[in-house]
Design a protein around this motif. Structure first.
Motif, PDB file in Angstrom:
ATOM      1  N   TYR A  11       0.887  -1.184   0.000  1.00  0.00           N
ATOM      2  CA  TYR A  11       0.000   0.000   0.000  1.00  0.00           C
ATOM      3  C   TYR A  11       0.914   1.221   0.000  1.00  0.00           C
ATOM      4  CZ  TYR A  11       1.155  -1.562   4.678  1.00  0.00           C
ATOM      5  OH  TYR A  11       1.843  -2.057   5.746  1.00  0.00           O
ATOM      6  N   SER A  12       0.335   2.403  -0.173  1.00  0.00           N
ATOM      7  CA  SER A  12       1.165   3.612  -0.215  1.00  0.00           C
ATOM      8  C   SER A  12       1.521   4.071   1.198  1.00  0.00           C
ATOM      9  CB  SER A  12       0.421   4.722  -0.964  1.00  0.00           C
ATOM     10  OG  SER A  12      -0.768   5.036  -0.269  1.00  0.00           O
ATOM     11  N   TYR A  13       2.513   4.951   1.288  1.00  0.00           N
ATOM     12  CA  TYR A  13       2.976   5.397   2.605  1.00  0.00           C
ATOM     13  C   TYR A  13       1.875   6.081   3.417  1.00  0.00           C
ATOM     14  CZ  TYR A  13       7.792   4.349   1.257  1.00  0.00           C
ATOM     15  OH  TYR A  13       8.936   3.696   0.881  1.00  0.00           O
ATOM     16  N   THR A  24       6.227   8.695   9.008  1.00  0.00           N
ATOM     17  CA  THR A  24       6.739   7.563   9.804  1.00  0.00           C
ATOM     18  C   THR A  24       6.912   6.331   8.924  1.00  0.00           C
ATOM     19  OG1 THR A  24       5.772   8.378  11.856  1.00  0.00           O
ATOM     20  CG2 THR A  24       6.209   6.010  11.737  1.00  0.00           C
ATOM     21  N   MET A  25       5.907   6.043   8.111  1.00  0.00           N
ATOM     22  CA  MET A  25       5.977   4.856   7.255  1.00  0.00           C
ATOM     23  C   MET A  25       7.147   4.939   6.283  1.00  0.00           C
ATOM     24  SD  MET A  25       3.772   2.588   8.103  1.00  0.00           S
ATOM     25  CE  MET A  25       3.862   1.543   6.642  1.00  0.00           C
ATOM     26  N   GLU A  26       7.335   6.122   5.699  1.00  0.00           N
ATOM     27  CA  GLU A  26       8.391   6.269   4.702  1.00  0.00           C
ATOM     28  C   GLU A  26       9.779   6.106   5.329  1.00  0.00           C
ATOM     29  OE1 GLU A  26       8.214   9.854   2.416  1.00  0.00           O
ATOM     30  OE2 GLU A  26       9.891   9.226   1.133  1.00  0.00           O
ATOM     31  N   ILE A  27       9.986   6.762   6.467  1.00  0.00           N
ATOM     32  CA  ILE A  27      11.289   6.650   7.141  1.00  0.00           C
ATOM     33  C   ILE A  27      11.520   5.220   7.624  1.00  0.00           C
ATOM     34  CG2 ILE A  27      12.625   7.393   9.163  1.00  0.00           C
ATOM     35  CD1 ILE A  27      11.188  10.123   8.932  1.00  0.00           C
ATOM     36  N   HIS A  32      14.957   2.591   8.110  1.00  0.00           N
ATOM     37  CA  HIS A  32      15.150   1.554   9.135  1.00  0.00           C
ATOM     38  C   HIS A  32      15.195   0.156   8.504  1.00  0.00           C
ATOM     39  CE1 HIS A  32      14.908   4.184  12.641  1.00  0.00           C
ATOM     40  NE2 HIS A  32      14.014   4.866  11.946  1.00  0.00           N
ATOM     41  N   HIS A  33      14.132  -0.193   7.786  1.00  0.00           N
ATOM     42  CA  HIS A  33      14.092  -1.544   7.215  1.00  0.00           C
ATOM     43  C   HIS A  33      15.249  -1.741   6.244  1.00  0.00           C
ATOM     44  CE1 HIS A  33      11.374  -4.951   5.410  1.00  0.00           C
ATOM     45  NE2 HIS A  33      12.434  -5.399   6.025  1.00  0.00           N
ATOM     46  N   ASN A  34      15.470  -0.747   5.395  1.00  0.00           N
ATOM     47  CA  ASN A  34      16.569  -0.838   4.439  1.00  0.00           C
ATOM     48  C   ASN A  34      17.920  -0.940   5.149  1.00  0.00           C
ATOM     49  OD1 ASN A  34      17.238  -0.949   1.667  1.00  0.00           O
ATOM     50  ND2 ASN A  34      18.076   1.124   1.825  1.00  0.00           N
ATOM     51  N   VAL A 163       7.225  -2.010  18.526  1.00  0.00           N
ATOM     52  CA  VAL A 163       7.048  -0.952  19.529  1.00  0.00           C
ATOM     53  C   VAL A 163       8.351  -0.165  19.768  1.00  0.00           C
ATOM     54  CG1 VAL A 163       5.016  -1.934  20.640  1.00  0.00           C
ATOM     55  CG2 VAL A 163       7.276  -2.560  21.502  1.00  0.00           C
ATOM     56  N   TRP A 164       9.263  -0.215  18.800  1.00  0.00           N
ATOM     57  CA  TRP A 164      10.388   0.720  18.843  1.00  0.00           C
ATOM     58  C   TRP A 164       9.829   2.140  18.704  1.00  0.00           C
ATOM     59  CZ3 TRP A 164      15.964  -0.070  17.459  1.00  0.00           C
ATOM     60  CH2 TRP A 164      16.368  -1.392  17.644  1.00  0.00           C
ATOM     61  N   GLU A 165      10.481   3.101  19.330  1.00  0.00           N
ATOM     62  CA  GLU A 165       9.987   4.479  19.206  1.00  0.00           C
ATOM     63  C   GLU A 165       9.949   4.949  17.749  1.00  0.00           C
ATOM     64  OE1 GLU A 165      12.143   7.018  21.902  1.00  0.00           O
ATOM     65  OE2 GLU A 165      10.762   6.544  23.545  1.00  0.00           O
ATOM     66  N   HIS A 166      10.864   4.440  16.909  1.00  0.00           N
ATOM     67  CA  HIS A 166      10.860   4.894  15.507  1.00  0.00           C
ATOM     68  C   HIS A 166       9.551   4.528  14.794  1.00  0.00           C
ATOM     69  CE1 HIS A 166      13.008   0.876  14.341  1.00  0.00           C
ATOM     70  NE2 HIS A 166      11.772   0.792  13.931  1.00  0.00           N
ATOM     71  N   ALA A 167       8.798   3.597  15.353  1.00  0.00           N
ATOM     72  CA  ALA A 167       7.554   3.156  14.727  1.00  0.00           C
ATOM     73  C   ALA A 167       6.390   4.118  15.004  1.00  0.00           C
ATOM     74  CB  ALA A 167       7.182   1.757  15.219  1.00  0.00           C
TER      75      ALA A 167
END
Ligand code: MN3
Length: 201
Positions: A11-13, A24-27, A32-34, A163-167
Protein backbone atom coordinates in the motif's frame (compact mmCIF):
# COMPACT_ATOMS: atom_id res chain seq x y z
CA UNK A 1 18.07 -14.68 -4.70
CA UNK A 2 15.08 -12.42 -4.40
CA UNK A 3 14.56 -12.89 -0.70
CA UNK A 4 17.32 -10.47 0.21
CA UNK A 5 15.88 -7.29 -1.18
CA UNK A 6 13.68 -4.64 0.38
CA UNK A 7 10.05 -5.71 -0.08
CA UNK A 8 7.65 -3.18 -1.57
CA UNK A 9 4.87 -2.10 0.75
CA UNK A 10 1.50 -3.53 -0.35
CA UNK A 11 0.00 0.00 0.00
CA UNK A 12 1.17 3.61 -0.22
CA UNK A 13 2.98 5.40 2.60
CA UNK A 14 -0.11 7.45 3.48
CA UNK A 15 -2.54 4.52 3.27
CA UNK A 16 -2.45 3.73 6.99
CA UNK A 17 -3.32 7.24 8.13
CA UNK A 18 -4.57 8.43 10.52
CA UNK A 19 -3.33 5.47 12.57
CA UNK A 20 0.24 5.55 11.26
CA UNK A 21 1.36 8.70 9.47
CA UNK A 22 2.97 8.75 6.02
CA UNK A 23 6.28 10.26 7.18
CA UNK A 24 6.74 7.56 9.80
CA UNK A 25 5.98 4.86 7.26
CA UNK A 26 8.39 6.27 4.70
CA UNK A 27 11.29 6.65 7.14
CA UNK A 28 10.55 3.28 8.70
CA UNK A 29 10.61 1.51 5.34
CA UNK A 30 13.32 3.34 3.39
CA UNK A 31 15.75 3.95 6.24
CA UNK A 32 15.15 1.55 9.14
CA UNK A 33 14.09 -1.54 7.22
CA UNK A 34 16.57 -0.84 4.44
CA UNK A 35 19.29 -0.33 7.04
CA UNK A 36 18.71 -3.76 8.56
CA UNK A 37 18.91 -5.33 5.12
CA UNK A 38 22.10 -3.45 4.20
CA UNK A 39 23.77 -4.45 7.45
CA UNK A 40 22.59 -8.05 7.16
CA UNK A 41 24.06 -8.28 3.67
CA UNK A 42 27.41 -7.03 4.97
CA UNK A 43 27.41 -10.14 7.17
CA UNK A 44 26.16 -12.82 4.80
CA UNK A 45 26.92 -11.66 1.24
CA UNK A 46 29.05 -14.28 -0.51
CA UNK A 47 28.24 -16.96 2.07
CA UNK A 48 25.90 -19.96 1.87
CA UNK A 49 23.45 -18.09 4.08
CA UNK A 50 22.34 -16.21 0.96
CA UNK A 51 20.89 -19.49 -0.31
CA UNK A 52 18.50 -19.97 2.61
CA UNK A 53 15.43 -18.05 3.66
CA UNK A 54 16.14 -15.33 6.24
CA UNK A 55 13.57 -16.89 8.59
CA UNK A 56 15.57 -20.12 8.43
CA UNK A 57 18.61 -18.21 9.62
CA UNK A 58 16.59 -16.84 12.56
CA UNK A 59 15.32 -20.30 13.45
CA UNK A 60 18.86 -21.51 14.15
CA UNK A 61 18.26 -19.88 17.52
CA UNK A 62 19.27 -16.59 19.11
CA UNK A 63 22.29 -18.13 20.81
CA UNK A 64 23.62 -19.48 17.54
CA UNK A 65 23.62 -16.15 15.71
CA UNK A 66 26.29 -13.47 15.77
CA UNK A 67 25.01 -10.22 17.30
CA UNK A 68 25.05 -8.53 13.88
CA UNK A 69 23.06 -11.30 12.16
CA UNK A 70 20.68 -11.58 15.10
CA UNK A 71 19.93 -7.84 15.12
CA UNK A 72 19.88 -7.17 11.39
CA UNK A 73 18.45 -10.50 10.26
CA UNK A 74 15.71 -10.09 12.84
CA UNK A 75 15.15 -6.49 11.78
CA UNK A 76 14.90 -7.52 8.16
CA UNK A 77 12.31 -10.30 8.58
CA UNK A 78 10.33 -8.63 11.37
CA UNK A 79 9.58 -5.58 9.24
CA UNK A 80 8.73 -7.69 6.18
CA UNK A 81 6.09 -9.44 8.29
CA UNK A 82 4.94 -6.18 9.89
CA UNK A 83 4.11 -4.50 6.55
CA UNK A 84 2.18 -7.57 5.43
CA UNK A 85 -0.02 -7.95 8.47
CA UNK A 86 -1.28 -4.37 8.16
CA UNK A 87 -3.78 -3.02 5.65
CA UNK A 88 -5.79 0.17 5.13
CA UNK A 89 -8.80 -2.20 5.10
CA UNK A 90 -7.71 -3.95 8.29
CA UNK A 91 -9.19 -4.10 11.75
CA UNK A 92 -12.20 -6.02 12.97
CA UNK A 93 -11.89 -9.58 14.19
CA UNK A 94 -9.83 -12.61 13.16
CA UNK A 95 -11.04 -14.90 10.40
CA UNK A 96 -10.47 -18.54 9.51
CA UNK A 97 -9.08 -21.28 11.69
CA UNK A 98 -6.92 -18.89 13.70
CA UNK A 99 -10.09 -17.13 14.90
CA UNK A 100 -11.24 -20.35 16.60
CA UNK A 101 -7.76 -20.98 17.96
CA UNK A 102 -7.61 -17.50 19.48
CA UNK A 103 -10.97 -18.06 21.19
CA UNK A 104 -9.97 -21.53 22.33
CA UNK A 105 -6.65 -20.36 23.74
CA UNK A 106 -7.45 -16.97 25.24
CA UNK A 107 -11.21 -17.28 25.90
CA UNK A 108 -12.38 -14.34 23.81
CA UNK A 109 -10.96 -12.08 21.12
CA UNK A 110 -11.08 -9.20 23.61
CA UNK A 111 -9.08 -11.18 26.16
CA UNK A 112 -6.47 -11.94 23.51
CA UNK A 113 -6.35 -8.27 22.47
CA UNK A 114 -5.81 -7.17 26.08
CA UNK A 115 -3.03 -9.68 26.57
CA UNK A 116 -1.29 -8.67 23.35
CA UNK A 117 -1.70 -4.93 24.02
CA UNK A 118 -0.29 -5.43 27.50
CA UNK A 119 2.72 -7.30 26.12
CA UNK A 120 3.31 -4.43 23.68
CA UNK A 121 2.86 -1.70 26.28
CA UNK A 122 5.07 -3.30 28.92
CA UNK A 123 8.00 -4.29 26.68
CA UNK A 124 10.67 -2.05 28.22
CA UNK A 125 12.70 -0.10 25.67
CA UNK A 126 12.73 -1.32 22.07
CA UNK A 127 11.13 -4.52 20.88
CA UNK A 128 8.13 -6.32 19.49
CA UNK A 129 4.89 -7.91 20.68
CA UNK A 130 3.90 -11.18 19.04
CA UNK A 131 1.19 -13.72 18.49
CA UNK A 132 3.02 -16.91 17.64
CA UNK A 133 2.80 -20.68 17.60
CA UNK A 134 5.05 -22.11 20.27
CA UNK A 135 7.20 -25.22 20.09
CA UNK A 136 4.28 -27.44 21.15
CA UNK A 137 1.94 -26.04 18.50
CA UNK A 138 -0.07 -23.77 20.82
CA UNK A 139 -0.86 -20.11 20.24
CA UNK A 140 1.02 -17.80 22.57
CA UNK A 141 1.36 -14.05 23.16
CA UNK A 142 4.68 -12.54 24.17
CA UNK A 143 7.25 -9.90 23.46
CA UNK A 144 10.90 -9.82 22.50
CA UNK A 145 13.65 -7.24 22.95
CA UNK A 146 15.38 -5.37 20.14
CA UNK A 147 14.92 -7.23 16.82
CA UNK A 148 14.55 -10.70 18.28
CA UNK A 149 11.52 -12.71 17.20
CA UNK A 150 9.81 -15.98 18.22
CA UNK A 151 11.58 -17.92 15.45
CA UNK A 152 14.83 -17.40 17.37
CA UNK A 153 13.25 -19.24 20.32
CA UNK A 154 11.52 -22.15 18.59
CA UNK A 155 8.25 -20.41 17.71
CA UNK A 156 6.50 -19.32 14.52
CA UNK A 157 5.27 -15.70 14.48
CA UNK A 158 1.95 -14.95 12.80
CA UNK A 159 1.34 -11.37 14.03
CA UNK A 160 3.87 -8.80 15.23
CA UNK A 161 3.77 -5.22 16.45
CA UNK A 162 6.84 -3.00 16.32
CA UNK A 163 7.05 -0.95 19.53
CA UNK A 164 10.39 0.72 18.84
CA UNK A 165 9.99 4.48 19.21
CA UNK A 166 10.86 4.89 15.51
CA UNK A 167 7.55 3.16 14.73
CA UNK A 168 5.38 5.80 16.39
CA UNK A 169 7.28 8.70 17.94
CA UNK A 170 6.71 11.35 15.22
CA UNK A 171 2.96 11.13 15.66
CA UNK A 172 2.44 9.71 19.15
CA UNK A 173 5.61 10.86 20.98
CA UNK A 174 5.69 8.95 24.29
CA UNK A 175 2.07 7.75 24.02
CA UNK A 176 2.82 4.14 23.08
CA UNK A 177 -0.56 2.88 24.37
CA UNK A 178 -2.37 5.22 21.92
CA UNK A 179 -0.30 3.83 19.05
CA UNK A 180 -1.12 0.28 20.15
CA UNK A 181 -4.86 0.87 20.31
CA UNK A 182 -4.86 2.67 16.93
CA UNK A 183 -2.86 -0.17 15.36
CA UNK A 184 -5.67 -2.68 15.91
CA UNK A 185 -7.57 -0.79 13.18
CA UNK A 186 -4.90 -1.88 10.70
CA UNK A 187 -4.48 -5.58 11.41
CA UNK A 188 -4.94 -7.61 8.24
CA UNK A 189 -6.61 -10.69 9.69
CA UNK A 190 -6.77 -12.45 6.35
CA UNK A 191 -2.99 -12.30 6.17
CA UNK A 192 -2.68 -13.49 9.78
CA UNK A 193 -4.96 -16.44 8.89
CA UNK A 194 -2.65 -17.23 5.96
CA UNK A 195 0.40 -17.17 8.22
CA UNK A 196 -1.38 -19.40 10.71
CA UNK A 197 -2.44 -21.91 8.08
CA UNK A 198 1.06 -22.01 6.60
CA UNK A 199 2.68 -22.44 10.01
CA UNK A 200 0.36 -25.26 11.09
CA UNK A 201 0.32 -27.18 7.81
MN1 MN3 B 1 10.89 -0.80 13.17
Amino acid sequence: MGEYKLPELPYSYDALEPHIDARTMEIHHTRHHNGYLTNLLKQIEGTDDMKVCPWTICSRGADNLSPAVRNNGGGFVNHALFWEIMSPDGGGEPVGKVADEIKGTFGTFEAFKDKFSNAAATRFGSGWAWLFIDGSGKLEVGSTANQDNPAMFGGKPILGLDVWEHAYYLHYQNRRPDYISAWWNLVNWEKVAEYYDRATK
